[in-house]
Motif scaffolding. Sequence first.
Motif, PDB file in Angstrom:
ATOM      1  N   ALA A 156       0.836  -1.207   0.000  1.00  0.00           N
ATOM      2  CA  ALA A 156       0.000   0.000   0.000  1.00  0.00           C
ATOM      3  C   ALA A 156       0.863   1.246   0.000  1.00  0.00           C
ATOM      4  CB  ALA A 156      -0.925   0.005   1.207  1.00  0.00           C
ATOM      5  N   SER A 157       2.070   1.125   0.526  1.00  0.00           N
ATOM      6  CA  SER A 157       2.963   2.262   0.615  1.00  0.00           C
ATOM      7  C   SER A 157       4.405   1.791   0.558  1.00  0.00           C
ATOM      8  CB  SER A 157       2.729   3.010   1.932  1.00  0.00           C
ATOM      9  OG  SER A 157       3.688   4.023   2.121  1.00  0.00           O
ATOM     10  N   THR A 158       5.222   2.569  -0.120  1.00  0.00           N
ATOM     11  CA  THR A 158       6.663   2.332  -0.116  1.00  0.00           C
ATOM     12  C   THR A 158       7.391   3.484   0.561  1.00  0.00           C
ATOM     13  OG1 THR A 158       6.831   3.334  -2.309  1.00  0.00           O
ATOM     14  CG2 THR A 158       6.610   0.924  -2.219  1.00  0.00           C
ATOM     15  N   SER A 159       6.632   4.438   1.109  1.00  0.00           N
ATOM     16  CA  SER A 159       7.229   5.633   1.696  1.00  0.00           C
ATOM     17  C   SER A 159       7.230   5.617   3.225  1.00  0.00           C
ATOM     18  CB  SER A 159       6.499   6.877   1.190  1.00  0.00           C
ATOM     19  OG  SER A 159       5.141   6.824   1.577  1.00  0.00           O
ATOM     20  N   GLY A 160       6.815   4.506   3.826  1.00  0.00           N
ATOM     21  CA  GLY A 160       6.837   4.424   5.280  1.00  0.00           C
ATOM     22  C   GLY A 160       5.503   4.690   5.944  1.00  0.00           C
ATOM     23  N   PHE A 161       4.522   5.160   5.173  1.00  0.00           N
ATOM     24  CA  PHE A 161       3.185   5.323   5.724  1.00  0.00           C
ATOM     25  C   PHE A 161       2.521   3.951   5.774  1.00  0.00           C
ATOM     26  CE2 PHE A 161       3.895   9.594   3.914  1.00  0.00           C
ATOM     27  CZ  PHE A 161       3.739  10.333   5.074  1.00  0.00           C
ATOM     28  N   HIS A 162       1.412   3.867   6.422  1.00  0.00           N
ATOM     29  CA  HIS A 162       0.601   2.658   6.550  1.00  0.00           C
ATOM     30  C   HIS A 162       1.175   1.715   7.605  1.00  0.00           C
ATOM     31  CE1 HIS A 162      -0.834   4.248   2.751  1.00  0.00           C
ATOM     32  NE2 HIS A 162      -1.880   3.461   2.823  1.00  0.00           N
ATOM     33  N   HIS A 163       0.342   0.812   8.000  1.00  0.00           N
ATOM     34  CA  HIS A 163       0.712  -0.226   8.955  1.00  0.00           C
ATOM     35  C   HIS A 163       1.802  -1.104   8.330  1.00  0.00           C
ATOM     36  CE1 HIS A 163       0.363  -3.858  11.358  1.00  0.00           C
ATOM     37  NE2 HIS A 163      -0.181  -3.081  12.287  1.00  0.00           N
ATOM     38  N   PRO A 164       2.714  -1.638   9.135  1.00  0.00           N
ATOM     39  CA  PRO A 164       3.772  -2.492   8.573  1.00  0.00           C
ATOM     40  C   PRO A 164       3.248  -3.648   7.708  1.00  0.00           C
ATOM     41  CG  PRO A 164       4.324  -1.925  10.823  1.00  0.00           C
ATOM     42  CD  PRO A 164       2.937  -1.376  10.557  1.00  0.00           C
ATOM     43  N   ILE A 165       2.118  -4.245   8.064  1.00  0.00           N
ATOM     44  CA  ILE A 165       1.532  -5.318   7.240  1.00  0.00           C
ATOM     45  C   ILE A 165       1.235  -4.806   5.835  1.00  0.00           C
ATOM     46  CG2 ILE A 165      -0.533  -6.765   6.931  1.00  0.00           C
ATOM     47  CD1 ILE A 165      -0.666  -6.974  10.011  1.00  0.00           C
ATOM     48  N   CYS A 166       0.844  -3.545   5.744  1.00  0.00           N
ATOM     49  CA  CYS A 166       0.448  -2.967   4.463  1.00  0.00           C
ATOM     50  C   CYS A 166       1.635  -2.456   3.652  1.00  0.00           C
ATOM     51  CB  CYS A 166      -0.561  -1.849   4.691  1.00  0.00           C
ATOM     52  SG  CYS A 166      -2.069  -2.423   5.502  1.00  0.00           S
ATOM     53  N   ARG A 167       2.816  -2.489   4.230  1.00  0.00           N
ATOM     54  CA  ARG A 167       4.027  -2.099   3.496  1.00  0.00           C
ATOM     55  C   ARG A 167       4.678  -3.285   2.808  1.00  0.00           C
ATOM     56  NH1 ARG A 167       6.959   0.821   8.344  1.00  0.00           N
ATOM     57  NH2 ARG A 167       5.088   1.751   9.216  1.00  0.00           N
ATOM     58  N   GLU A 168       4.121  -4.461   3.010  1.00  0.00           N
ATOM     59  CA  GLU A 168       4.670  -5.686   2.430  1.00  0.00           C
ATOM     60  C   GLU A 168       3.930  -6.025   1.131  1.00  0.00           C
ATOM     61  OE1 GLU A 168       3.962  -8.649   5.407  1.00  0.00           O
ATOM     62  OE2 GLU A 168       5.218  -7.643   6.898  1.00  0.00           O
ATOM     63  N   GLU A 169       4.396  -7.100   0.500  1.00  0.00           N
ATOM     64  CA  GLU A 169       3.681  -7.643  -0.650  1.00  0.00           C
ATOM     65  C   GLU A 169       2.233  -7.906  -0.246  1.00  0.00           C
ATOM     66  OE1 GLU A 169       3.828 -11.626  -3.491  1.00  0.00           O
ATOM     67  OE2 GLU A 169       5.523 -11.165  -2.196  1.00  0.00           O
ATOM     68  N   PRO A 180      -3.449   0.111 -15.530  1.00  0.00           N
ATOM     69  CA  PRO A 180      -3.103  -1.314 -15.514  1.00  0.00           C
ATOM     70  C   PRO A 180      -2.039  -1.716 -16.537  1.00  0.00           C
ATOM     71  CG  PRO A 180      -5.470  -1.047 -15.417  1.00  0.00           C
ATOM     72  CD  PRO A 180      -4.896   0.317 -15.673  1.00  0.00           C
ATOM     73  N   GLU A 181      -2.020  -1.053 -17.696  1.00  0.00           N
ATOM     74  CA  GLU A 181      -1.076  -1.434 -18.752  1.00  0.00           C
ATOM     75  C   GLU A 181       0.318  -0.881 -18.523  1.00  0.00           C
ATOM     76  OE1 GLU A 181      -2.459  -0.821 -22.749  1.00  0.00           O
ATOM     77  OE2 GLU A 181      -4.496  -1.404 -22.212  1.00  0.00           O
ATOM     78  N   ASN A 182       0.435   0.179 -17.766  1.00  0.00           N
ATOM     79  CA  ASN A 182       1.738   0.806 -17.546  1.00  0.00           C
ATOM     80  C   ASN A 182       1.819   1.324 -16.111  1.00  0.00           C
ATOM     81  OD1 ASN A 182       4.274   1.803 -18.148  1.00  0.00           O
ATOM     82  ND2 ASN A 182       3.485   3.742 -18.940  1.00  0.00           N
ATOM     83  N   PRO A 183       1.784   0.415 -15.124  1.00  0.00           N
ATOM     84  CA  PRO A 183       1.760   0.872 -13.739  1.00  0.00           C
ATOM     85  C   PRO A 183       3.095   1.448 -13.278  1.00  0.00           C
ATOM     86  CG  PRO A 183       1.917  -1.516 -13.814  1.00  0.00           C
ATOM     87  CD  PRO A 183       1.747  -1.037 -15.226  1.00  0.00           C
ATOM     88  N   SER A 184       3.003   2.317 -12.305  1.00  0.00           N
ATOM     89  CA  SER A 184       4.179   2.872 -11.644  1.00  0.00           C
ATOM     90  C   SER A 184       4.659   1.884 -10.584  1.00  0.00           C
ATOM     91  CB  SER A 184       3.782   4.202 -10.981  1.00  0.00           C
ATOM     92  OG  SER A 184       4.815   4.670 -10.150  1.00  0.00           O
ATOM     93  N   ASP A 185       5.880   2.045 -10.152  1.00  0.00           N
ATOM     94  CA  ASP A 185       6.397   1.228  -9.051  1.00  0.00           C
ATOM     95  C   ASP A 185       5.873   1.703  -7.703  1.00  0.00           C
ATOM     96  OD1 ASP A 185       7.866  -0.368 -10.768  1.00  0.00           O
ATOM     97  OD2 ASP A 185       9.670   0.856 -10.580  1.00  0.00           O
ATOM     98  N   THR A 186       5.315   2.896  -7.683  1.00  0.00           N
ATOM     99  CA  THR A 186       4.776   3.479  -6.459  1.00  0.00           C
ATOM    100  C   THR A 186       3.425   4.121  -6.753  1.00  0.00           C
ATOM    101  OG1 THR A 186       5.889   5.589  -6.848  1.00  0.00           O
ATOM    102  CG2 THR A 186       7.093   3.958  -5.533  1.00  0.00           C
ATOM    103  N   SER A 187       2.809   4.617  -5.713  1.00  0.00           N
ATOM    104  CA  SER A 187       1.515   5.288  -5.841  1.00  0.00           C
ATOM    105  C   SER A 187       1.616   6.493  -6.778  1.00  0.00           C
ATOM    106  CB  SER A 187       1.066   5.743  -4.452  1.00  0.00           C
ATOM    107  OG  SER A 187      -0.108   6.497  -4.532  1.00  0.00           O
ATOM    108  N   VAL A 188       0.555   6.707  -7.566  1.00  0.00           N
ATOM    109  CA  VAL A 188       0.489   7.894  -8.411  1.00  0.00           C
ATOM    110  C   VAL A 188      -0.445   8.909  -7.753  1.00  0.00           C
ATOM    111  CG1 VAL A 188       1.054   6.653 -10.537  1.00  0.00           C
ATOM    112  CG2 VAL A 188      -1.339   6.936  -9.891  1.00  0.00           C
TER     113      VAL A 188
END
Length: 197
Positions: free
Chosen positions: A50-63, A110-118
């Motif tokens: 859900a986040s790669t920037s450190g926000f969200h619960h630790p469970i949500c920072r994983e795959e 879906p065809e060209n997703p970013s590696d992080t949230s847009v």
Amino acid sequence: MVSESQHAEPSESELRRRLPAIDLIEDDDIRHRTLQATATAPDYFWEVPASTSGFHHPICREERGLWAHTLMVSTAVERLVDSYEARFEVDPDHARAGAILHDQRKNGHPENPSDTSVSDHDIRMSEVVREHGLPDAVAEAVAEHMGAWYDGPEPSSPLSELLHNADMLASTANATLAVPGPIPDELDGRGLEAADL
């Protein structure tokens, strides 16, 4: 990545297994349209954090964290909706649909997703909500769920405020929300508990 037109859509029963919160929607039409929109969710929705920037619960920072976050937002909506319904006549099923749909384009197209949230994922998903014939109030709430976090519009209605607050609560790193059960097998063993809803 498979294009949206080639995307193999999961069956209704598979979507209900993945997102048991869908069955909390009482209105048959809203539930059906939410299922239809969710069937077009990009494959990444089920896989990325859900986040790669450190926000969200630790469970949500994983795959599969975005998937877990969506379930946590559904629980937050269930905990808050009675108050909003009583004070503002918010439709609980609109809030439930918004919770399930709000981040399904979080990493973009879906065809060209970013590696992080847009930053415009709220607006992108609101267009999908409209395309599937859900009420305008749901599309508006999805479009406004980020509030001041990004460049999107501020919540302008009680429903939008509810979804924004539920998303913020579910994004808190030190708040672990139980999720609507049964917990999907792919998310089992991560420290999630089934909510008593």
